[in-house]
Design an enzyme around this catalytic site. Sequence first.
Site, short mmCIF file in Angstrom:
data_model
loop_
_atom_site.label_atom_id
_atom_site.label_comp_id
_atom_site.label_asym_id
_atom_site.label_seq_id
_atom_site.Cartn_x
_atom_site.Cartn_y
_atom_site.Cartn_z
N HIS A 46 -6.12 6.72 -3.78
CA HIS A 46 -4.93 6.92 -4.61
C HIS A 46 -5.18 6.35 -5.99
O HIS A 46 -6.12 5.58 -6.22
CB HIS A 46 -3.69 6.29 -3.98
CG HIS A 46 -3.79 4.79 -3.84
ND1 HIS A 46 -3.68 3.92 -4.89
CD2 HIS A 46 -4.01 4.00 -2.75
CE1 HIS A 46 -3.81 2.67 -4.48
NE2 HIS A 46 -4.02 2.70 -3.17
N ASP A 99 -5.03 1.45 17.81
CA ASP A 99 -5.88 0.35 18.27
C ASP A 99 -5.06 -0.93 18.42
O ASP A 99 -4.49 -1.43 17.43
CB ASP A 99 -7.02 0.14 17.28
CG ASP A 99 -8.16 -0.68 17.87
OD1 ASP A 99 -7.90 -1.83 18.29
OD2 ASP A 99 -9.29 -0.17 17.94
N SER A 147 -5.91 1.23 1.90
CA SER A 147 -6.10 2.56 1.31
C SER A 147 -7.56 2.76 0.94
O SER A 147 -8.19 1.89 0.33
CB SER A 147 -5.22 2.72 0.07
OG SER A 147 -3.87 2.64 0.40
#
Length: 437
Positions: A248, A375, A390
């Site tokens: 991003h 998980d 990210s």
Amino acid sequence: MTKGILKRLFGLALASLVVALFSSTPVRDWASTPAHIRLLEGHSTLLKLGLPVSATVITSNSHVATVRGNPDSRAAFNLKQPIEIDSLTQGDTDVQVKLFGFLPLKSVHVSVVPDIRVIPGGQSIGVKIKSNGIMVVGYNLVKYQQHSISPAEQANIKIGDVITAIDGRKVESVEQAANLINKAGKENRDLEITVLRSKSQVKLRVKPTWDKETETYRIGLYIRDSAAGVGTLTFYAPTYNVFGALGHVISDMDTGQPIQVKEGQVVHSSVTSIDKGESGQPGEKRGVMIDEDNVLGTITKNCDFGVFGHMKKAPERGLMTEPIPIALAEQVKEGPAKILTVVDGQKVEEYSIEIVNVLRQKYPATKSMVIRITDPRLLEKTGGIIQGMSGSPIIQGGKLVGAVTHVFVNDPTQGYGVFIEWMLNEAGIETKASKAS
């Protein structure tokens, strides 16, 4: 029974037959076969026509792709079985399916694109960016006689503007801007300030004001020329010596405006602590940059899909050291996958996720898929997706398919990922055939 009733019964029977035919699995398979497919060079794919007939399968350019088991690109196949297409070299060809060797049944255009292989990242990195211009991030009041004013605000300089020049001279640092402002104040004259606003240049005039507290001339602005933070490396492409990270854009923390990059660096970083995410409150990785003199790469681009630039070799501490294939956007499937990320120190670990929805995007966009953390270890440690995660690479079926980009604020176990193809394109790696057939 009248003729009218017979006609209606015949029509209903025919309609029922058509509905049954087109709802059958073989016809659905045939109808859902795309008219255009892409293949990575040296890879193969299956055409599932599913029809209970035999037909001739022809490739128009056997140098680009062939039908497996038929090097002459012409053979009769039982269409109930998938037809395997092998790609040979970059280019385009048509795979034509014909009944009795002449009656067209299906035509699929095949584009063979470069076989791109990259090394997945997952390492925690420090990102330092120098902006192309001086960012206006706020107003600062200057005490003038009995009043406090911001001359820049009165001159219509806006928060989010980027100062590119003062008196026609390009400015590259906060210190340089301060010196030019103070000089004009001493000379008792106006400044011409050039700003970039919504991709347009605007020239404004403002007169510096003497500030008794700082004993210097000022125009009443908070300005910034750089930004720094920590994130996650997505990939390193050894063939091209480029990298991609974050997934991003990096925006200024005060204005929310994307930072235009003049120059930047990527260095090592270490995760020091985790703020666990909860519904309505995204979590965060906390980290510090280390070994800053050891520059891993240089940043040349900051865009919606992350930061990109040049890197001479893969950073240390990666979980994978050899390049793996990438998946094209249309090859990403719903189902189990893995992400690589760091939650403690510099150790990259693999965690299980589920790709719960894939958005079929015709054009690049940052929200390509919805993912869910499954998980238990990662859920216990972070609560799901957190800030700083990210850019974490997503791997499915031994291929790099994308990167983590956003978290759902009200459900931190879920978030968005971006197709790796879109990031590769931004890094300058084309996923198109380099030559025509």
